[in-house]
Scaffold this motif. Structure first.
Motif, PDB file in Angstrom:
ATOM      1  N   ASN A 292       0.954  -1.112  -0.285  1.00 43.22           N
ATOM      2  CA  ASN A 292       0.072   0.026   0.065  1.00 43.22           C
ATOM      3  C   ASN A 292       0.911   1.145  -0.136  1.00 43.22           C
ATOM      4  O   ASN A 292       1.684   1.422   1.350  1.00 43.22           O
ATOM      5  CB  ASN A 292      -1.202   0.177   0.884  1.00 43.22           C
ATOM      6  CG  ASN A 292      -2.293   1.095   1.050  1.00 43.22           C
ATOM      7  OD1 ASN A 292      -1.885   1.889   0.539  1.00 43.22           O
ATOM      8  ND2 ASN A 292      -2.835   0.761   1.910  1.00 43.22           N
TER       9      ASN A 292
ATOM     10  N   PRO B 157     -14.549   5.197   4.020  1.00 43.42           N
ATOM     11  CA  PRO B 157     -15.703   4.218   3.354  1.00 43.42           C
ATOM     12  C   PRO B 157     -14.574   3.226   3.846  1.00 43.42           C
ATOM     13  O   PRO B 157     -13.584   2.302   3.417  1.00 43.42           O
ATOM     14  CB  PRO B 157     -16.380   4.076   2.179  1.00 43.42           C
ATOM     15  CG  PRO B 157     -15.794   4.450   1.192  1.00 43.42           C
ATOM     16  CD  PRO B 157     -14.461   5.253   1.850  1.00 43.42           C
ATOM     17  N   GLU B 158     -15.520   1.785   4.568  1.00 41.46           N
ATOM     18  CA  GLU B 158     -14.857   0.401   5.292  1.00 41.46           C
ATOM     19  C   GLU B 158     -13.822   0.284   3.922  1.00 41.46           C
ATOM     20  O   GLU B 158     -13.454  -0.617   4.092  1.00 41.46           O
ATOM     21  CB  GLU B 158     -15.719  -0.142   5.837  1.00 41.46           C
ATOM     22  CG  GLU B 158     -16.746  -0.171   6.915  1.00 41.46           C
ATOM     23  CD  GLU B 158     -17.290  -0.769   8.048  1.00 41.46           C
ATOM     24  OE1 GLU B 158     -17.766  -1.573   6.837  1.00 41.46           O
ATOM     25  OE2 GLU B 158     -17.597   0.189   8.845  1.00 41.46           O
ATOM     26  N   ASP B 159     -14.736   0.404   2.748  1.00 45.65           N
ATOM     27  CA  ASP B 159     -14.103  -0.351   2.025  1.00 45.65           C
ATOM     28  C   ASP B 159     -12.602   0.029   1.315  1.00 45.65           C
ATOM     29  O   ASP B 159     -12.012   0.173  -0.066  1.00 45.65           O
ATOM     30  CB  ASP B 159     -14.381  -0.771   0.057  1.00 45.65           C
ATOM     31  CG  ASP B 159     -14.963   0.206  -0.152  1.00 45.65           C
ATOM     32  OD1 ASP B 159     -15.507   1.006   0.470  1.00 45.65           O
ATOM     33  OD2 ASP B 159     -15.920  -0.094  -1.404  1.00 45.65           O
ATOM     34  N   VAL B 160     -12.178   1.746   1.627  1.00 47.68           N
ATOM     35  CA  VAL B 160     -10.848   2.281   1.376  1.00 47.68           C
ATOM     36  C   VAL B 160     -10.695   2.661   2.474  1.00 47.68           C
ATOM     37  O   VAL B 160     -10.602   3.838   3.525  1.00 47.68           O
ATOM     38  CB  VAL B 160     -11.812   3.390   1.274  1.00 47.68           C
ATOM     39  CG1 VAL B 160     -10.221   4.947   0.320  1.00 47.68           C
ATOM     40  CG2 VAL B 160     -12.615   3.641  -0.899  1.00 47.68           C
ATOM     41  N   ARG B 161      -9.669   2.340   2.574  1.00 51.30           N
ATOM     42  CA  ARG B 161      -8.544   2.010   4.042  1.00 51.30           C
ATOM     43  C   ARG B 161      -6.859   2.189   3.814  1.00 51.30           C
ATOM     44  O   ARG B 161      -6.047   1.571   3.644  1.00 51.30           O
ATOM     45  CB  ARG B 161      -8.301   0.479   5.039  1.00 51.30           C
ATOM     46  CG  ARG B 161      -9.393   0.555   5.974  1.00 51.30           C
ATOM     47  CD  ARG B 161     -10.024   1.839   6.884  1.00 51.30           C
ATOM     48  NE  ARG B 161     -11.036   1.250   7.527  1.00 51.30           N
ATOM     49  CZ  ARG B 161     -12.331   2.539   7.530  1.00 51.30           C
ATOM     50  NH1 ARG B 161     -12.309   3.507   6.655  1.00 51.30           N
ATOM     51  NH2 ARG B 161     -12.620   1.891   7.799  1.00 51.30           N
TER      52      ARG B 161
ATOM     53  N   GLY C 262      -8.258  -0.359  10.326  1.00 44.92           N
ATOM     54  CA  GLY C 262      -8.315  -1.109   9.035  1.00 44.92           C
ATOM     55  C   GLY C 262      -6.573  -0.767   8.365  1.00 44.92           C
ATOM     56  O   GLY C 262      -6.650  -0.401   6.880  1.00 44.92           O
TER      57      GLY C 262
ATOM     58  N   GLN D 133      -8.347   9.154  -4.267  1.00 46.05           N
ATOM     59  CA  GLN D 133      -8.287   8.946  -5.246  1.00 46.05           C
ATOM     60  C   GLN D 133      -7.631   9.277  -6.373  1.00 46.05           C
ATOM     61  O   GLN D 133      -7.460   8.566  -7.410  1.00 46.05           O
ATOM     62  CB  GLN D 133      -9.734   8.123  -5.943  1.00 46.05           C
ATOM     63  CG  GLN D 133     -11.126   7.756  -4.775  1.00 46.05           C
ATOM     64  CD  GLN D 133     -11.887   7.891  -4.580  1.00 46.05           C
ATOM     65  OE1 GLN D 133     -12.863   8.640  -5.469  1.00 46.05           O
ATOM     66  NE2 GLN D 133     -12.425   6.406  -4.394  1.00 46.05           N
TER      67      GLN D 133
END
Length: 238
Positions: free
Chosen positions: A2, A24-28, A53, A228
C-alpha cells in the motif's frame, strides 16, 4: 504494498478521526503518523488506527546511540506498525540495531516486523541549506546516495528522500530497495514549507516506489476524491 501514504498532520486525534471517518470501510489508505500526533496521543492512537484497518507508517525519525534506538524500535514494533523511520545519519551500527530491535519486538507479539525506512536529507532542505547546516561540500545527490548505500548495507527496507533522488537510490542499492518520497503536491497546490516538490505522476516517472501526501488530501474539500486522484496519477504517471 500500500504505497500511497496520507500524512495525518493534525493537532490531535479528534481532528485525525474526523478526517479518517470520511473514508468508507472499503477504502482504507495507508497513513503516516508523525511526531506531533504521536507525542500527543501516544501508542493507543496508533493501535486504534491499525485496528480500524489502516496501514500505519510511524514517522518518528529515530536518531540516538545504537542501544537506545534498538530498544526503542523493539518497543514500537510491538504496536504492529507497518513502517517506521530512522535517521541514516546515525550510522550503520545504529541502523543494524534498529533492524534487530524490529525483529525482536515483532516476534514477541507474533506480528510482522515493520519495514524500516531511512531518512536521508529532509525535503525542506535545499542543497545550499544542507551544505551550510551540515558543514559539508558534498552535493545533495552525493549525500543522499551515500546515506542510501549505508541504509542498504544495514538491512533497511528503503529510504525516505525527494523524488529527485529516487533513480539514483535505485542505481546505488539492491533490487527491491524502496524509495518513498514526501514533498508531493497535486498540480496547482501550494508547496508550503517544502523545497523540492513534485506531482504524484512525476514522482512515479522519477522512480518513486511510494509517496507521502499531506495537504493536497487532508485540506481538500473532498479528501476521498483527492486521495483517489492521487492514486490514479501515481499509478498512471503524468
Amino acid at each position: 504494498m500500500n504505497n500511497i501514504f496520507i500524512a495525518l498532520d493534525f493537532e490531535n486525534e479528534t481532528l485525525a478521526w474526523e478526517f479518517l471517518n470520511q473514508f468508507p470501510e472499503d477504502v482504507r489508505p495507508a497513513v503516516k503518523i508523525g511526531m506531533e500526533l504521536f507525542y500527543r496521543e501516544g501508542p493507543a492512537f496508533v493501535e486504534a488506527v491499525k485496528a480500524a484497518g489502516f496501514t500505519v507508517f510511524l514517522d518518528l525519525k529515530l536518531y540516538d546511540i545504537p542501544n537506545t534506538v534498538g530498544h526503542a524500535v523493539r518497543n514500537l514494533a510491538r504496536l504492529d506498525i507497518d513502517y517506521l523511520t530512522i535517521h541514516t545519519a546515525g550510522g550503520v551500527e545504529m541502523m543494524q540495531a534498529a533492524v534487530a530491535g524490529a525483529a525482536e519486538g515483532a516476534q514477541s507479539v507474533g506480528v510482522q516486523a515493520p519495514k524500516l525506512l531511512g531518512i536521508t536529507q529532509l525535503t525542506s532542505f535545499s542543497e545550499a541549506t544542507m551544505q551550510a547546516t551540515q558543514l559539508v561540500e558534498a552535493s545533495m545527490a552525493e549525500s543522499v546516495t551515500h546515506l542510501a548505500k549505508l541504509a542498504d548495507e544495514a538491512g533497511l527496507a528503503g529510504t525516505i528522500s525527494s523524488a529527485f533522488e529516487s533513480q539514483m537510490i535505485h542505481d546505488a542499492t539492491r533490487a527491491g530497495f524502496l524509495s518513498i518520497t514526501p514533498g508531493i503536491r497535486l498540480a496547482g497546490d501550494a508547496i508550503g514549507d517544502q523545497s523540492r516538490v513534485v506531482t504524484p505522476g512525476r514522482a512515479h516517472e522519477m522512480g518513486a516506489d511510494g509517496i507521502v501526501v499531506g495537504r493536497s488530501i487532508t485540506q481538500a474539500a473532498d479528501p476521498v476524491a483527492a486521495y483517489q486522484q492521487v492514486v490514479a496519477e501515481f499509478t498512471q504517471g503524468a
